[in-house]
Design a protein around this motif. Sequence first.
Motif, PDB file in Angstrom:
ATOM      1  N   GLY A 297       0.755  -1.246   0.000  1.00 38.42           N
ATOM      2  CA  GLY A 297       0.000   0.000   0.000  1.00 38.42           C
ATOM      3  C   GLY A 297       0.783   1.293   0.000  1.00 38.42           C
ATOM      4  N   LYS A 298       1.958   1.299  -0.574  1.00 39.22           N
ATOM      5  CA  LYS A 298       2.734   2.530  -0.715  1.00 39.22           C
ATOM      6  C   LYS A 298       2.676   2.990  -2.173  1.00 39.22           C
ATOM      7  N   LEU A 299       2.643   4.314  -2.371  1.00 40.98           N
ATOM      8  CA  LEU A 299       2.562   4.877  -3.711  1.00 40.98           C
ATOM      9  C   LEU A 299       3.831   5.633  -4.043  1.00 40.98           C
ATOM     10  N   LEU A 300       4.347   5.438  -5.262  1.00 45.50           N
ATOM     11  CA  LEU A 300       5.578   6.095  -5.694  1.00 45.50           C
ATOM     12  C   LEU A 300       5.294   6.951  -6.924  1.00 45.50           C
ATOM     13  N   ILE A 301       5.714   8.224  -6.858  1.00 45.62           N
ATOM     14  CA  ILE A 301       5.569   9.143  -7.979  1.00 45.62           C
ATOM     15  C   ILE A 301       6.909   9.813  -8.223  1.00 45.62           C
ATOM     16  N   ALA A 302       7.468   9.603  -9.411  1.00 54.26           N
ATOM     17  CA  ALA A 302       8.740  10.223  -9.790  1.00 54.26           C
ATOM     18  C   ALA A 302       8.470  11.437 -10.657  1.00 54.26           C
ATOM     19  N   SER A 303       9.399  12.410 -10.625  1.00 55.34           N
ATOM     20  CA  SER A 303       9.195  13.633 -11.394  1.00 55.34           C
ATOM     21  C   SER A 303      10.528  14.278 -11.738  1.00 55.34           C
ATOM     22  N   MET A 304      10.574  14.910 -12.905  1.00 54.95           N
ATOM     23  CA  MET A 304      11.756  15.670 -13.274  1.00 54.95           C
ATOM     24  C   MET A 304      11.690  17.085 -12.688  1.00 54.95           C
ATOM     25  N   THR A 305      10.516  17.709 -12.756  1.00 48.54           N
ATOM     26  CA  THR A 305      10.374  19.078 -12.244  1.00 48.54           C
ATOM     27  C   THR A 305       9.826  19.126 -10.824  1.00 48.54           C
ATOM     28  N   GLY A 306       9.043  18.118 -10.444  1.00 49.18           N
ATOM     29  CA  GLY A 306       8.392  18.125  -9.140  1.00 49.18           C
ATOM     30  C   GLY A 306       7.085  18.886  -9.116  1.00 49.18           C
TER      31      GLY A 306
ATOM     32  N   TYR B 278      12.549   0.805 -16.191  1.00 44.81           N
ATOM     33  CA  TYR B 278      11.458   0.666 -17.165  1.00 44.81           C
ATOM     34  C   TYR B 278      10.855   2.008 -17.568  1.00 44.81           C
ATOM     35  N   ILE B 279      10.431   2.794 -16.582  1.00 47.06           N
ATOM     36  CA  ILE B 279       9.712   4.028 -16.890  1.00 47.06           C
ATOM     37  C   ILE B 279      10.630   5.118 -17.440  1.00 47.06           C
ATOM     38  N   LEU B 280      11.779   5.297 -16.838  1.00 46.87           N
ATOM     39  CA  LEU B 280      12.647   6.420 -17.208  1.00 46.87           C
ATOM     40  C   LEU B 280      13.022   6.423 -18.696  1.00 46.87           C
TER      41      LEU B 280
ATOM     42  N   ASP C 126      11.310  -3.078  -5.730  1.00 41.59           N
ATOM     43  CA  ASP C 126      10.786  -3.336  -7.071  1.00 41.59           C
ATOM     44  C   ASP C 126      10.205  -2.066  -7.677  1.00 41.59           C
ATOM     45  N   GLY C 127       9.603  -1.221  -6.832  1.00 44.96           N
ATOM     46  CA  GLY C 127       9.070   0.046  -7.320  1.00 44.96           C
ATOM     47  C   GLY C 127      10.168   0.937  -7.873  1.00 44.96           C
ATOM     48  N   MET C 128      11.284   1.000  -7.174  1.00 49.44           N
ATOM     49  CA  MET C 128      12.424   1.790  -7.645  1.00 49.44           C
ATOM     50  C   MET C 128      12.980   1.225  -8.950  1.00 49.44           C
ATOM     51  N   GLU C 129      13.072  -0.089  -9.011  1.00 45.36           N
ATOM     52  CA  GLU C 129      13.576  -0.721 -10.230  1.00 45.36           C
ATOM     53  C   GLU C 129      12.640  -0.425 -11.399  1.00 45.36           C
ATOM     54  N   ARG C 130      11.347  -0.485 -11.140  1.00 47.25           N
ATOM     55  CA  ARG C 130      10.377  -0.178 -12.197  1.00 47.25           C
ATOM     56  C   ARG C 130      10.559   1.247 -12.703  1.00 47.25           C
TER      57      ARG C 130
END
Length: 206
Positions: A112-121, A157-159, A149-153
């Motif tokens: 139940g943790k959510l991860l959101i990555a961003s370049m600008t924030g 994968y996403i980047l 696994d979230g970080m690896e994704r």
Amino acid sequence: MQWDTPANDKVIAKTVDSLKQNGVDAIIVTNGEEAKKKVLDFLPKNSEVMTMTSITLETTGIAAAINESGDYDSVKNKLSKLDRAKDSREMQRIGTAPEWAIGSVHAITEDGKLLIASMTGSQLPAYAYGAGHVIWVVGTQKIVKNLDDGMERIYDYILPLETKRARKAYNLPDTFNSNVSKLLIINKEIIPNRLTVILVKEKLGF
């Protein structure tokens, strides 16, 4: 490891239970059209809504339904009328604390943790605190076992996919590479009914 295969029903159910235990409401739908209907059912007419940049929102038609219908007070439309060179502070102000923020996430862990990555924030302040309500529409291929696994994704994968998307969307040179400048991890929400995840049982976005 495959990052684009929707999770099975057992994993989805476990993730929903975990999200709810962490103070995040969670709903399961079958497809993007059903997700769009759920989002619009949540939003009061004429309410202030910010749609974050998201392939998921674009492909489901959610972004267009909010920003082009005239039924809502679209923050995105307000931002498009401002000049970043002159109005950057105003753009920051109105983008960080909308009444409603709609977007997606890059990974959800089974606990139940959510991860959101961003370049600008730019989307992170609204998600973390500023928005009165947040709705994330998430294809279940984004469910992962744990934070590692979230970080690896995100990085493996996403980047690379985001780099390709940004080059095309903004007409950037092949030398441009996106990056994870800022990363938000939501472990728990203490304000009831503030955060909602709509889990879609198909591949949406990346």
